[in-house]
Design a protein around this motif. Structure first.
Motif, short mmCIF file in Angstrom:
data_model
loop_
_atom_site.label_atom_id
_atom_site.label_comp_id
_atom_site.label_asym_id
_atom_site.label_seq_id
_atom_site.Cartn_x
_atom_site.Cartn_y
_atom_site.Cartn_z
N ALA A 17 -6.82 0.64 -6.18
CA ALA A 17 -6.93 0.30 -7.60
C ALA A 17 -5.57 0.24 -8.29
O ALA A 17 -5.49 0.12 -9.52
CB ALA A 17 -7.82 1.33 -8.32
N LEU A 18 -4.51 0.32 -7.51
CA LEU A 18 -3.17 0.42 -8.10
C LEU A 18 -2.48 -0.93 -8.21
O LEU A 18 -2.77 -1.86 -7.45
CB LEU A 18 -2.29 1.35 -7.27
CG LEU A 18 -2.71 2.81 -7.13
CD1 LEU A 18 -1.68 3.56 -6.31
CD2 LEU A 18 -2.91 3.46 -8.49
N LEU A 43 2.59 0.17 1.42
CA LEU A 43 1.69 -0.02 0.28
C LEU A 43 0.39 -0.66 0.73
O LEU A 43 -0.71 -0.21 0.38
CB LEU A 43 2.35 -0.89 -0.79
CG LEU A 43 3.54 -0.29 -1.56
CD1 LEU A 43 4.17 -1.35 -2.45
CD2 LEU A 43 3.10 0.93 -2.38
N LEU A 44 0.49 -1.70 1.56
CA LEU A 44 -0.70 -2.40 2.06
C LEU A 44 -1.53 -1.47 2.94
O LEU A 44 -2.76 -1.43 2.84
CB LEU A 44 -0.29 -3.64 2.84
CG LEU A 44 0.39 -4.75 2.01
CD1 LEU A 44 0.98 -5.82 2.94
CD2 LEU A 44 -0.58 -5.36 1.01
N ALA A 45 -0.86 -0.65 3.75
CA ALA A 45 -1.57 0.29 4.63
C ALA A 45 -2.32 1.34 3.81
O ALA A 45 -3.34 1.89 4.26
CB ALA A 45 -0.58 0.97 5.58
N CYS A 46 -1.85 1.60 2.59
CA CYS A 46 -2.51 2.58 1.71
C CYS A 46 -3.58 1.92 0.84
O CYS A 46 -4.14 2.55 -0.05
CB CYS A 46 -1.48 3.26 0.81
SG CYS A 46 -0.35 4.35 1.70
N GLY A 47 -3.83 0.62 1.08
CA GLY A 47 -4.93 -0.04 0.38
C GLY A 47 -4.54 -0.83 -0.85
O GLY A 47 -5.40 -1.44 -1.49
N VAL A 48 -3.26 -0.83 -1.20
CA VAL A 48 -2.84 -1.64 -2.36
C VAL A 48 -3.03 -3.12 -2.02
O VAL A 48 -2.66 -3.57 -0.92
CB VAL A 48 -1.37 -1.37 -2.73
CG1 VAL A 48 -0.96 -2.20 -3.93
CG2 VAL A 48 -1.14 0.12 -3.02
N SER A 86 -7.77 -1.39 -16.58
CA SER A 86 -6.97 -0.48 -15.75
C SER A 86 -6.11 -1.32 -14.81
O SER A 86 -6.47 -2.46 -14.46
CB SER A 86 -7.89 0.41 -14.92
OG SER A 86 -8.63 -0.39 -14.01
N ALA A 87 -5.04 -0.73 -14.44
CA ALA A 87 -4.12 -1.44 -13.56
C ALA A 87 -4.85 -1.83 -12.27
O ALA A 87 -5.59 -1.08 -11.72
CB ALA A 87 -2.93 -0.53 -13.23
N GLY A 88 -4.64 -3.02 -11.85
CA GLY A 88 -5.28 -3.45 -10.61
C GLY A 88 -6.59 -4.14 -10.86
O GLY A 88 -7.07 -4.90 -10.02
N ASP A 89 -7.19 -3.96 -12.02
CA ASP A 89 -8.46 -4.67 -12.31
C ASP A 89 -8.18 -6.11 -12.67
O ASP A 89 -8.86 -7.01 -12.29
CB ASP A 89 -9.16 -4.01 -13.50
CG ASP A 89 -9.68 -2.64 -13.10
OD1 ASP A 89 -10.00 -1.84 -13.97
OD2 ASP A 89 -9.73 -2.40 -11.87
N VAL A 188 -1.66 7.24 -8.11
CA VAL A 188 -3.01 7.79 -8.13
C VAL A 188 -3.07 9.04 -9.01
O VAL A 188 -3.95 9.19 -9.85
CB VAL A 188 -3.46 8.14 -6.69
CG1 VAL A 188 -4.71 9.03 -6.69
CG2 VAL A 188 -3.71 6.86 -5.90
N LYS A 189 -2.11 9.93 -8.84
CA LYS A 189 -2.13 11.18 -9.60
C LYS A 189 -1.91 10.94 -11.09
O LYS A 189 -2.46 11.62 -11.94
CB LYS A 189 -1.07 12.15 -9.05
CG LYS A 189 -1.44 12.70 -7.69
CD LYS A 189 -0.37 13.62 -7.13
CE LYS A 189 -0.83 14.27 -5.82
NZ LYS A 189 0.22 15.14 -5.22
N ARG A 190 -1.12 9.87 -11.40
CA ARG A 190 -0.85 9.57 -12.81
C ARG A 190 -2.13 9.12 -13.51
O ARG A 190 -2.37 9.42 -14.67
CB ARG A 190 0.19 8.46 -12.87
CG ARG A 190 0.53 7.96 -14.27
CD ARG A 190 1.69 7.01 -14.19
NE ARG A 190 2.07 6.51 -15.49
CZ ARG A 190 1.77 5.29 -15.94
NH1 ARG A 190 1.08 4.47 -15.18
NH2 ARG A 190 2.15 4.90 -17.13
#
Ligand SMILES: O=Nc1c(NC[C@H](O)[C@H](O)[C@H](O)CO)[nH]c(=O)[nH]c1=O
Length: 192
Positions: A17-18, A43-48, A86-89, A188-190
């Motif tokens: 979702a980032l 970043l891509l491996a983490c799902g971005v 939200s960011a990513g939407d 994510v934490k932010r």
């Protein structure tokens, strides 16, 4: 190479979702390119999503703080005129030009911005002055704007140190991977 105690202990976070910005210098591009690839691959491996990774470049590391601030400000303006979200939407704009970003049709706020540069010590004090100014400038930018700015600036004393940190030497680690992980974790934490 002897193993070292140094290095981050990464955590696993879902970056789907980032929206992440990357600003990179073009000085020392043979080192910049593998660092940029390592960052994006992580970043891509983490799902971005690819569409939520926006990459821009500046001439050198000195320009990184102002470029980060411009990238952040342009996306904030665009997001507010596009109704927030939200960011990513929202559909991301991908651009290689700061001015193009400000004129993009739709963009969302960034959850984190990664600043990538490579400073290599020469025969003058230029290295010291830029390294000090850029590190303080990026720290101030993230605290002023309230957005995570990942410090992806190598400040090395010779070419081999730069190659090692870009993963170009046998058994060496690409520090761009650490910067990608940090961006996802802080993003994510932010938003949590
Ligand atoms: O000098 N060495 C370097 C450098 N100088 C240029 C500087 O960042 C800036 O772009 C110019 O001064 C113009 O403002 N920029 C780097 O990223 N790495 C270096 O090793």
């Amino acid at each position: 190479m002897a193993s070292s105690l140094k290095g981050p202990t990464p955590q696993q976070h879902d970056g789907s979702a980032l929206r992440i910005g990357i600003v990179h210098a073009r000085w020392n591009s043979t080192i910049i390119e593998p660092l940029l690839k390592g960052t994006k691959d992580k970043l891509l491996a983490c799902g971005v999503k690819e569409k939520n990774i926006v990459v821009e470049s500046v001439p050198g590391s000195w320009e990184l703080p102002i470029a980060v601030k411009s990238m952040y400000s342009a996306s904030q303006v665009q997001a507010s005129s596009a109704g927030g979200g939200s960011a990513g939407d929202l559909l991301a704009s991908s651009t290689t030009d700061l001015t193009a970003l400000s004129s993009s049709t739709a963009s969302a706020p960034f959850d984190a911005i990664i600043a990538i540069g490579v400073l290599i010590k020469g025969e003058t004090m230029h290295f010291e002055y830029i390294s000090d100014a850029v590190s303080h400038g990026l720290m101030r930018t993230q605290l002023d704007l309230g957005i995570p700015v990942i410090f992806g600036v190598l400040t090395v004393l010779n070419d081999d140190q730069a190659k090692a940190r870009a993963g170009l030497l046998s058994g060496s680690h690409n520090h761009g991977e650490d910067w990608g992980s940090a961006a996802v974790e802080l993003g994510v934490k932010r938003g949590a």
